[in-house]
Design an enzyme around this catalytic site. Structure first.
Site: not given
Ligand code: PEP
Ligand code: MG
Length: 603
Positions: A204, A311, A348, A451, A474-475, A485, A522
């Site tokens: 992040h 986010r 989210r 995810e 990403n996840d 990650r 996303c």
């Protein structure tokens, strides 16, 4: 001496400037420039803080209980001595005078210099005094911070953008690590680039760096140890290289590249408000990922047709452990919704956990702190469902904001149907509570983030309950490949091109399209032009990314024949090396388009 440090490229472009080394624990110290006229008052703040700490320490020493260990008074004397040592305060004043740093920044810069000197000392006793010095500085910083608002919307004194003051140079930040929440402090930063020792490409911290659109390299391992305060640095955010004290020829080469990239950006920015339509006429929706409501106007300006991922957890950070209440959240969501002027805003629900920590010492936080593996622990929807009152409060705030525009709710990291059920129940309860309180609220669509592989594999069951899905690549990569990650030690194995990842994405898009539910991506793949054609070929028509990426992706879309790519998806995914295969297909397509253009142009 010139040398290079290698890391992971996370935010494109080239930054050139002088290194500012900041200890990880002090990254959240305010960094801003002051005007010449404020120098004396800033030194005054430092002096008052020093006097206050001196009083604190003297009182502590005077009031020590009888049974206190005998070393304690001596230790407090050492702290008092360090506090008054010119090496600390005198040099800090110099940073304020010469560099125009604010007092906190000047103090932490001087601490960094001294800490290194302590580290290099032969004598064990002296080397250990570094911890005392850190404690003294900590006290000074705490005294200076007293009375300062913790509201993330009201940053203390307004930081000024990076600038040349009195002929001084641009600055780049070097730290061991920067927490995502601290990275947010640099939104209107004085820094033109970042380097950190740790972190992965989609950590992040890297994501926030990208949203700042500032060149950054993470996972550069030893960088903060071997780079010195004030070294000249080139940060090559495209290649992940940091060049320390470059020669004049290298410097000139990179300045040239900087100018080229500025020109390229200016060229692309003309596409901001052009509709994103493929060569074969498919309309594509380009949405923005944002972290704070204040990012919404920039998203609109960049050409986003809505927010695909807000986010919201960033509203919960940097607050000294206090969570935002319903009204405060409502105001934040409403600000974003109104700024988007009728375009959809996908909020989210909090995705706390893993590399995004909350400084709150609740029972849950303690559980999280002790989680053996935070990425697999109480994170995202799991955390929300374990805090039902907090979750309903957030849902009420979002529902109220929905009375002011188009709002969609997105649930992170869903993996179980029971979580879907509990979320729907929480939403119904939140509506009921608003009815009871006679508060206005609007209708919302409910969506799930895909995810974890489990969610991708049971999508038809999920889609009976959700209006839309958004693929958090990403996840999805992290959980499919079992690669943390945020861990640079396994960053080489974090691979978006892995056939298993591509299959899950293709399958999710196809299933949602078949069931006529909206599907978006996303995660960072959406903003990476290397994947644009393939995702279009898979049937994706909605991409959500950092606003700065929108024009780059749009340019790709404008030159892609989506139906041709649809026929090639299986060939790419089925290849041993899908990345290589995708490049081959892209080259063939480009050659075909060029031939067609030549054959249809007038002679
Ligand atoms: C993702 O996982 O792809 C995503 C968009 O969410 P985040 O990066 O915030 O975890
Ligand atoms: Mg995620």
């Amino acid at each position: 001496m010139s040398f290079q440090v290698f890391g992971l490229p996370v935010s494109r472009g080239v930054a050139i400037g002088r290194a500012v080394l900041v200890a990880s624990s002090r990254v959240d110290v305010a960094h801003y420039f002051i005007d010449e006229t404020q120098v004396e008052s800033e030194i005054g703040r430092l002096r008052s803080a020093r006097d206050a700490v001196a009083r604190e320490l003297s009182t502590l020493k005077r009031d020590l209980p009888q049974e206190a260990p005998a070393e304690l008074p001596a230790l407090l004397d050492v702290h008092l001595m360090l506090l008054h040592d010119e090496v600390l305060t005198g040099a800090t004043k110099q940073w304020i005078r010469d560099r125009h740093y604010n007092a906190e920044w000047a103090l932490s810069a001087q601490l960094e210099v001294l800490a290194r000197q302590f580290d290099e000392m032969e004598d064990d006793y002296l080397r250990e005094r570094k911890a005392d010095l850190e404690q003294v500085v900590e006290r000074l910083l705490r005294v200076m911070a007293r009375g300062v608002s913790t509201d993330p919307f009201v940053s203390s004194p307004a930081p000024q953008a990076a600038r040349d003051f009195g002929g001084e140079d641009p600055l780049v930040l070097v730290a061991n690590d920067i927490a995502p929440a601290d990275m947010l402090q640099f939104k209107r930063s004085v820094f033109t680039g970042f380097v950190t020792d740790v972190g992965g490409k989609t950590s992040h911290t890297a994501i926030v760096a990208r949203s700042l659109d500032i060149p950054a390299v993470v996972g550069a391992r030893e960088a903060s140890r071997i780079i010195r305060q004030d070294d000249w640095l080139i940060i090559d955010g495209d290649e992940g290289i940091v060049i320390v004290n470059p020669s004049p020829i290298v410097l000139e080469e990179y300045r040239f590249r900087q100018r080229q990239s500025d020109l390229e950006r200016a060229r692309l920015s003309r596409l901001r408000h052009t509709p994103a339509v493929t060569l074969d006429g498919e309309r594509v929706e380009l949405l923005a990922n944002i972290e704070l409501p204040g990012d919404a106007p920039g998203a609109l300006e960049a050409g986003a047709v809505g927010v695909g991922l807000f986010r919201s957890e960033f509203l919960f950070m940097n607050r000294g452990g206090e969570l935002p209440g319903e009204d405060e959240q409502f105001e934040a969501y409403r600000t974003a919704v109104e700024a988007m002027r009728g375009r959809p805003v996908t909020i989210r629900t909090v995705d706390i956990g893993a590399d995004k920590e909350l400084e709150r010492m609740s029972a849950n936080e303690l559980r999280h702190e002790h989680a053996l593996n935070p990425a697999l622990g109480l994170r995202a929807i799991r955390w929300s469902l374990s805090e039902p009152a907090m979750f309903r409060q957030q849902l009420r705030a979002i529902l109220r904001a929905a009375a002011h525009g188009r709002v969609r709710i997105l649930i992170p990291m869903v993996a179980h149907l029971s979580e879907v059920r509990h979320t729907i129940e929480a939403l119904a309860r939140a509506r009921q509570q608003l009815d009871d309180a006679r508060r206005a609220y609007g209708s919302v669509e409910l969506g799930a983030m895909i995810e974890v592989p489990a969610a991708a594999l049971m999508l038809p069951a999920f889609l009976r309950h959700f209006d839309f899905v958004s693929i958090g690549t990403n996840d999805l990569i992290q959980y499919t490949l079992a690669i943390d990650r945020a861990d640079e030690a396994v960053a080489h194995l974090y691979n978006a091109w892995h056939p298993a990842v591509l299959q899950l994405i293709a399958q999710t898009i196809a299933c949602a399209n078949r069931l006529r539910k909206d599907v978006s991506v996303c995660g960072e793949m959406a903003g990476d032009p290397a994947f644009t054609e393939l995702l279009l070929g898979m049937g994706l028509r909605s991409f959500s990314m950092h606003p700065s990426q929108i024009v780059t992706i749009k340019e790709r879309i404008l030159s892609t024949d989506a139906s041709r790519w649809a026929a090639l998806v299986d060939r790419v995914i089925g290849a041993d090396d899908p990345e290589r295969e995708c490049q081959v297909v892209a080259a063939e397509s480009a050659a075909r388009v060029a031939t067609l253009a030549a054959s249809t142009s007038p002679v």
